[in-house]
Design a protein around this motif. Structure first.
Motif, PDB file in Angstrom:
ATOM      1  N   GLU A 197       0.823  -1.210   0.000  1.00 10.60           N
ATOM      2  CA  GLU A 197       0.000   0.000   0.000  1.00 10.60           C
ATOM      3  C   GLU A 197       0.856   1.260   0.000  1.00 10.60           C
ATOM      4  N   ILE A 198       2.047   1.193   0.610  1.00 16.33           N
ATOM      5  CA  ILE A 198       2.968   2.332   0.531  1.00 16.33           C
ATOM      6  C   ILE A 198       3.497   2.461  -0.884  1.00 16.33           C
ATOM      7  N   CYS A 199       3.920   1.339  -1.452  1.00 21.96           N
ATOM      8  CA  CYS A 199       4.480   1.345  -2.803  1.00 21.96           C
ATOM      9  C   CYS A 199       3.470   1.878  -3.818  1.00 21.96           C
ATOM     10  N   GLU A 200       2.238   1.447  -3.693  1.00 24.65           N
ATOM     11  CA  GLU A 200       1.198   1.847  -4.644  1.00 24.65           C
ATOM     12  C   GLU A 200       0.519   3.152  -4.259  1.00 24.65           C
ATOM     13  N   ASN A 201       0.954   3.745  -3.148  1.00 29.14           N
ATOM     14  CA  ASN A 201       0.416   5.012  -2.655  1.00 29.14           C
ATOM     15  C   ASN A 201      -1.106   4.974  -2.609  1.00 29.14           C
ATOM     16  N   LYS A 202      -1.596   4.038  -1.836  1.00 29.02           N
ATOM     17  CA  LYS A 202      -3.034   3.778  -1.777  1.00 29.02           C
ATOM     18  C   LYS A 202      -3.830   5.026  -1.427  1.00 29.02           C
ATOM     19  N   LYS A 203      -4.948   5.176  -2.100  1.00 31.56           N
ATOM     20  CA  LYS A 203      -5.912   6.227  -1.797  1.00 31.56           C
ATOM     21  C   LYS A 203      -7.165   5.577  -1.234  1.00 31.56           C
ATOM     22  N   PHE A 204      -7.650   6.103  -0.134  1.00 35.03           N
ATOM     23  CA  PHE A 204      -8.793   5.514   0.552  1.00 35.03           C
ATOM     24  C   PHE A 204     -10.085   6.171   0.073  1.00 35.03           C
ATOM     25  N   LYS A 205     -11.120   5.354  -0.065  1.00 36.24           N
ATOM     26  CA  LYS A 205     -12.375   5.882  -0.604  1.00 36.24           C
ATOM     27  C   LYS A 205     -13.181   6.646   0.432  1.00 36.24           C
ATOM     28  N   ASN A 206     -12.951   6.346   1.723  1.00 32.91           N
ATOM     29  CA  ASN A 206     -13.667   7.093   2.766  1.00 32.91           C
ATOM     30  C   ASN A 206     -12.975   6.884   4.107  1.00 32.91           C
ATOM     31  N   LEU A 240      -8.213  12.327  13.806  1.00 31.78           N
ATOM     32  CA  LEU A 240      -9.060  13.246  13.058  1.00 31.78           C
ATOM     33  C   LEU A 240      -8.461  14.652  13.000  1.00 31.78           C
ATOM     34  N   GLN A 241      -7.882  15.094  14.100  1.00 30.32           N
ATOM     35  CA  GLN A 241      -7.300  16.434  14.138  1.00 30.32           C
ATOM     36  C   GLN A 241      -6.082  16.552  13.227  1.00 30.32           C
ATOM     37  N   ARG A 242      -5.142  15.613  13.345  1.00 28.02           N
ATOM     38  CA  ARG A 242      -3.861  15.751  12.664  1.00 28.02           C
ATOM     39  C   ARG A 242      -3.951  15.501  11.156  1.00 28.02           C
ATOM     40  N   TYR A 243      -4.805  14.585  10.734  1.00 26.85           N
ATOM     41  CA  TYR A 243      -4.819  14.209   9.319  1.00 26.85           C
ATOM     42  C   TYR A 243      -5.986  14.803   8.531  1.00 26.85           C
ATOM     43  N   PHE A 244      -7.062  15.157   9.221  1.00 23.77           N
ATOM     44  CA  PHE A 244      -8.251  15.612   8.512  1.00 23.77           C
ATOM     45  C   PHE A 244      -8.695  17.017   8.906  1.00 23.77           C
ATOM     46  N   LEU A 289      -9.670  13.169   2.124  1.00 24.57           N
ATOM     47  CA  LEU A 289      -9.238  11.992   1.360  1.00 24.57           C
ATOM     48  C   LEU A 289      -9.425  12.221  -0.136  1.00 24.57           C
ATOM     49  N   ASN A 290     -10.535  12.803  -0.515  1.00 30.93           N
ATOM     50  CA  ASN A 290     -10.796  13.057  -1.930  1.00 30.93           C
ATOM     51  C   ASN A 290      -9.866  14.119  -2.507  1.00 30.93           C
ATOM     52  N   ASP A 291      -9.366  14.999  -1.633  1.00 27.46           N
ATOM     53  CA  ASP A 291      -8.456  16.057  -2.074  1.00 27.46           C
ATOM     54  C   ASP A 291      -7.014  15.573  -2.199  1.00 27.46           C
ATOM     55  N   GLY A 292      -6.776  14.276  -1.933  1.00 24.34           N
ATOM     56  CA  GLY A 292      -5.443  13.732  -2.191  1.00 24.34           C
ATOM     57  C   GLY A 292      -4.664  13.263  -0.986  1.00 24.34           C
ATOM     58  N   LEU A 293      -5.337  13.010   0.140  1.00 23.14           N
ATOM     59  CA  LEU A 293      -4.638  12.492   1.317  1.00 23.14           C
ATOM     60  C   LEU A 293      -4.415  10.989   1.134  1.00 23.14           C
ATOM     61  N   THR A 294      -3.273  10.632   0.589  1.00 23.80           N
ATOM     62  CA  THR A 294      -2.934   9.244   0.308  1.00 23.80           C
ATOM     63  C   THR A 294      -2.041   8.679   1.412  1.00 23.80           C
ATOM     64  N   VAL A 295      -1.704   7.412   1.290  1.00 27.45           N
ATOM     65  CA  VAL A 295      -0.824   6.764   2.253  1.00 27.45           C
ATOM     66  C   VAL A 295       0.492   7.524   2.391  1.00 27.45           C
ATOM     67  N   ARG A 296       1.105   7.854   1.292  1.00 29.40           N
ATOM     68  CA  ARG A 296       2.401   8.538   1.363  1.00 29.40           C
ATOM     69  C   ARG A 296       2.280   9.928   1.977  1.00 29.40           C
ATOM     70  N   GLU A 297       1.166  10.613   1.691  1.00 27.05           N
ATOM     71  CA  GLU A 297       0.958  11.932   2.279  1.00 27.05           C
ATOM     72  C   GLU A 297       0.811  11.822   3.795  1.00 27.05           C
ATOM     73  N   ILE A 298       0.104  10.795   4.253  1.00 26.08           N
ATOM     74  CA  ILE A 298      -0.037  10.582   5.698  1.00 26.08           C
ATOM     75  C   ILE A 298       1.332  10.367   6.335  1.00 26.08           C
ATOM     76  N   ILE A 299       2.149   9.542   5.704  1.00 25.44           N
ATOM     77  CA  ILE A 299       3.479   9.247   6.234  1.00 25.44           C
ATOM     78  C   ILE A 299       4.349  10.500   6.257  1.00 25.44           C
ATOM     79  N   LYS A 300       4.366  11.223   5.158  1.00 28.46           N
ATOM     80  CA  LYS A 300       5.200  12.423   5.084  1.00 28.46           C
ATOM     81  C   LYS A 300       4.710  13.491   6.055  1.00 28.46           C
ATOM     82  N   ASN A 301       3.384  13.670   6.136  1.00 31.98           N
ATOM     83  CA  ASN A 301       2.831  14.667   7.045  1.00 31.98           C
ATOM     84  C   ASN A 301       3.116  14.339   8.503  1.00 31.98           C
TER      85      ASN A 301
END
Length: 468
Positions: free
Chosen positions: A40-49, A108-112, A134-146
């Motif tokens: 999921e990190i490699c594919e930079n998974k995007k979550f639907k909700n 919820l506070q830190r990521y959303f 999530l729809n605006d581009g919060l992907t797995v890699r963005e979560i990790i980097k953030n």
């Protein structure tokens, strides 16, 4: 009265506030033990909700929902994602005092950017705001980097191809280290169903004809070398009990051959097999400069009906009370006698073992690393404020507190990096109280250095990460 979960949440003194805000808060994260997916990190998974990233696979939250009387269809069943989300929102209202209450708000506070209190009244607002992020581009890699994560050690079976680790190693667009950790539990599970099938797969990936114990050890050796070539520097062992009964290699070979025929072996023979194999692995780890993690005293899969329905790691585990002191001492000493004791991190799920671990550390330290034998961070059912404080106070009372390598997530959720923040706040509050009570000098240069070391620097040095 303090505001609910404000910027100084869990910080009860001015020193604690200074330590957290000026020393701990912005330190990078090394998550040296977790269960997240390298694919999921490699594919930079995007979550639907929000449900998919917040609740899927998180057995901590599933367990709370069951404790709150939620029907299984809203947990692991076929209900809609919104209904599952709403069920958790209602459940969390029952959980004041549980770390999940804090973690869920932090997530919820830190990521959303969601600061509403989690309750049924706010559910629709939370759902909409989180899903928009999530729809605006919060992907797995963005979560990790953030989260300011610099390195992640996943948990990987010896037969794993490490395909996604290899791809990530070559991916110059992502500069977070994602390293494999060698988890040979299935190699040791000689009485587990499917053992011979697993050995066959080990033979295939290692290109060894495994007809005896010697070939089995050669295959494990080759897989460790492969993990090392991909960047692995740590192993992990889930020891439901600590094995130690000595036996000759010839005796263990006979036990192994019996298992290869699909026969069950006695508990004594299983223990002999596990002991010899663990000693072999420990020596190998030491030769490569690896660290060995020992997770002990979990009682897994207590609910047989639910295990048959859902499988392992679904929220039906508990604390065990097997003996630790005798066999763990003998195991460590057997490696020490041969000059082959690797860097070792010891965790027990049973806090009654804290003083056993805290005193054993001092018996086997060495110069190979700053704090060679570590008392692992409060783990699983203990990673709440009381458990973390008890673990750190035990280490401080019995050992060298400033050598501690700090927190890890041990999680299957990408949102769990907030547990590092939670830990850091508790760490700073503990030190601040020591200062407030006149037990430690109010020397911010000293205390700031210790705080930074425990948050990041000690782990960076211990695992040889070479991170800046």
């Amino acid at each position: 009265m303090k505001k609910f979960m404000d910027e100084n949440f869990m910080l009860s003194t001015k020193v604690a506030e200074d330590l957290y805000n000026n020393f701990a808060k912005d330190m990078p994260i090394i998550d040296y033990h977790c269960h997240i997916s390298p694919q999921e990190i490699c594919e930079n998974k995007k979550f639907k909700n929000i449900t998919e990233v917040w609740l899927y696979g998180d057995h901590y939250k599933w367990r709370l929902m069951r404790s709150s009387g939620v029907d299984e269809k809203y947990i692991t069943g076929d209900s809609s994602d919104y209904d599952k989300f709403l069920a958790y929102v209602k459940a969390i209202e029952t959980a004041i005092g549980n770390p999940l209450y804090h973690w869920s708000h932090l997530e919820l506070q830190r990521y959303f950017g969601v600061y509403e209190v989690i309750n049924e009244k706010n559910a629709s607002v939370i759902w909409e705001k989180a899903n928009k992020a999530l729809n605006d581009g919060l992907t797995v890699r963005e979560i990790i980097k953030n989260s300011n994560v610099k390195a992640i050690c996943t948990t990987d079976d010896p037969i794993d191809s490490l395909e996604y680790h290899l791809k990530l190693k070559e991916d110059t667009s992502f500069d977070v280290k994602v390293l494999p950790a060698f988890r040979p539990d299935k190699a040791l599970g000689i009485n587990k169903d499917g053992y011979t099938d697993w050995v066959s797969k080990l033979a295939e990936v290692s290109k060894k004809d495994i007809k005896d114990y010697g070939a089995f050890l050669e295959a494990l050796d080759s897989r460790i070398e492969f993990f090392h070539s991909v960047g692995g520097r740590v192993s992990d062992h889930a020891l439901d009990y600590v094995p130690y009964i000595e036996a000759s290699k010839e005796e263990v070979d006979a036990i192994f051959k019996k298992a290869l025929k699909g026969e069950k072996v006695s508990f004594e023979d299983e223990t002999k097999f596990r002991t010899f194999t663990m000693k072999f692995l420990g020596k190998k780890y030491a030769s490569l400069g690896w660290a060995m993690e020992l997770h002990m005293n979990a009682k897994r899969d207590n609910n047989g009906r639910m295990y048959n329905k859902l499988g392992p790691d679904t929220g039906f585990d508990s604390v065990n009370d097997n003996e630790v002191a005798g066999p763990l001492s003998r195991f460590l000493d057997s490696l020490e006698k041969e000059g082959s004791l690797p860097k070792t991190i010891i965790y027990s799920l049973n806090p009654n073992d804290n003083f056993v671990i805290g005193t054993l550390l001092g018996c086997f330290q060495g110069t190979e690393a700053f704090g060679k034998i570590q008392f692992g961070a409060a783990w699983w059912f203990n990673d709440h404020r009381d458990g973390m404080v008890e673990q750190m106070e035990t280490l401080a009372n019995l050992g060298a507190f400033s050598t501690f390598i700090g927190m890890l997530t041990d999680s299957r959720s990408f949102l769990s990096y907030t547990r590092h923040e939670y830990f850091r706040r508790i760490l700073c509050d503990l030190i601040g109280k020591w200062v407030e009570n006149g037990e430690v000098p109010n020397d911010m240069e000293l205390l700031g250095r210790i705080t930074k070391d425990i948050c990041f620097n000690n782990a960076n040095n211990y695992f040889g990460m070479g991170l800046k």
